[in-house]
Design an enzyme around this catalytic site. Sequence first.
Site, PDB file in Angstrom:
ATOM      1  N   GLY A  19     -38.200  -8.079 -76.839  1.00  0.00           N
ATOM      2  CA  GLY A  19     -39.169  -8.907 -76.126  1.00  0.00           C
ATOM      3  C   GLY A  19     -40.381  -9.219 -76.978  1.00  0.00           C
ATOM      4  O   GLY A  19     -40.498  -8.763 -78.124  1.00  0.00           O
ATOM      5  N   SER A  20     -41.304  -9.968 -76.384  1.00  0.00           N
ATOM      6  CA  SER A  20     -42.443 -10.469 -77.158  1.00  0.00           C
ATOM      7  C   SER A  20     -43.446  -9.371 -77.496  1.00  0.00           C
ATOM      8  O   SER A  20     -44.162  -9.482 -78.493  1.00  0.00           O
ATOM      9  CB  SER A  20     -43.128 -11.602 -76.381  1.00  0.00           C
ATOM     10  OG  SER A  20     -43.561 -11.136 -75.122  1.00  0.00           O
ATOM     11  N   ALA A  40     -41.912  -3.976 -70.910  1.00  0.00           N
ATOM     12  CA  ALA A  40     -41.455  -3.878 -69.520  1.00  0.00           C
ATOM     13  C   ALA A  40     -41.885  -5.141 -68.783  1.00  0.00           C
ATOM     14  O   ALA A  40     -42.828  -5.819 -69.191  1.00  0.00           O
ATOM     15  CB  ALA A  40     -42.047  -2.656 -68.842  1.00  0.00           C
ATOM     16  N   GLU A  61     -31.188  -1.148 -73.738  1.00  0.00           N
ATOM     17  CA  GLU A  61     -32.537  -0.568 -73.641  1.00  0.00           C
ATOM     18  C   GLU A  61     -32.494   0.747 -72.869  1.00  0.00           C
ATOM     19  O   GLU A  61     -33.142   1.722 -73.245  1.00  0.00           O
ATOM     20  CB  GLU A  61     -33.474  -1.549 -72.934  1.00  0.00           C
ATOM     21  CG  GLU A  61     -33.832  -2.751 -73.791  1.00  0.00           C
ATOM     22  CD  GLU A  61     -34.647  -3.801 -73.063  1.00  0.00           C
ATOM     23  OE1 GLU A  61     -35.330  -4.576 -73.736  1.00  0.00           O
ATOM     24  OE2 GLU A  61     -34.604  -3.869 -71.811  1.00  0.00           O
TER      25      GLU A  61
HETATM   26  C1  5RP Z   1     -35.994  -7.178 -72.286  1.00  0.00           C
HETATM   27  C2  5RP Z   1     -37.082  -6.433 -71.610  1.00  0.00           C
HETATM   28  C3  5RP Z   1     -38.457  -6.672 -72.111  1.00  0.00           C
HETATM   29  O1  5RP Z   1     -38.973  -5.463 -72.568  1.00  0.00           O
HETATM   30  C4  5RP Z   1     -39.292  -7.208 -70.986  1.00  0.00           C
HETATM   31  O2  5RP Z   1     -38.689  -8.398 -70.529  1.00  0.00           O
HETATM   32  C5  5RP Z   1     -40.724  -7.487 -71.415  1.00  0.00           C
HETATM   33  O3  5RP Z   1     -40.759  -8.524 -72.348  1.00  0.00           O
HETATM   34  P1  5RP Z   1     -42.116  -9.124 -72.890  1.00  0.00           P
HETATM   35  O4  5RP Z   1     -42.766  -8.069 -73.718  1.00  0.00           O
HETATM   36  O5  5RP Z   1     -41.702 -10.328 -73.691  1.00  0.00           O
HETATM   37  O6  5RP Z   1     -42.960  -9.500 -71.690  1.00  0.00           O
HETATM   38  O7  5RP Z   1     -36.889  -5.663 -70.719  1.00  0.00           O
HETATM   39  O8  5RP Z   1     -34.752  -6.968 -71.646  1.00  0.00           O
END
Ligand code: 5RP
Length: 233
Positions: free
Chosen positions: A29-30, A85, A105
């Site tokens: 994720g970002s 998350a 994950e």
């Molecule tokens: C991927 C995830 C990510 O950790 C979650 O979506 C958070 O992403 P971001 O940091 O881009 O908001 O669970 O499956």
Amino acid sequence: MAHETEKQNAAAAAMEFVEDGMTIGLGTGSTAKYFVELLADEIADGLIVRCIETSNQTRDLAHSLGVPLIPFEQVDRIHLTVDGADEAGPGGVLIKGGGAALLREKIIANASDHMVVIADPTKDVQSIGAFPLPVEVTPFGYTITAKKVHDALVAAGVERPRVELRKAPRSTELLVTDGGNYILDCHCGLIPDPPKAAAFLSGTPGVVEHGLFIGIARTVIFGTETGARIIEY
Ligand code: 5RP
């Protein structure tokens, strides 16, 4: 880009948990991306770690930055996993899987000595469920499984859940996960009893894994504009 400073500051705070010689799970994720970038900088400066990725996306990022990866089969211990998350609530209960990587994950976080969650403050919630709960299901029988997932959520006390198959980005095709499965996004509004929902979902044939992470995260870090707020469980 939204909340980039907070994400960066959360990732920087997570670097404090990194030690030489560790095996580290790399989230997806970002926000996790910032952690991988910071780790790559430290590796370039001499830090010795080996890592395991939670998705093909993170694998490609790690490769591009020179972060050493090892196959899961060769891992006997994961000291630390740092991941993002979608929601982090009281007790460190999480919703994850917005990036469709929840299965790997969860396997990696659950196998780690220490899971550190990094997030911007929008992920800090008092109750779980406003973010649609991702549930990974096998393609075989997915239409029936979707109905059973709906029923499991109702039995767990969710009022009028809406279960939607996730489409691939900018496509009418269904999204296929790294594990070859589909994702059901379960719009719940509120999940009043997350452990009950988790148990009912896990007991539904066809469900490979769900995005409720309960009792796995030990540290949650919310980045702020100037630093980070760290919560230990
Ligand atoms: C991927 C995830 C990510 O950790 C979650 O979506 C958070 O992403 P971001 O940091 O881009 O908001 O669970 O499956």
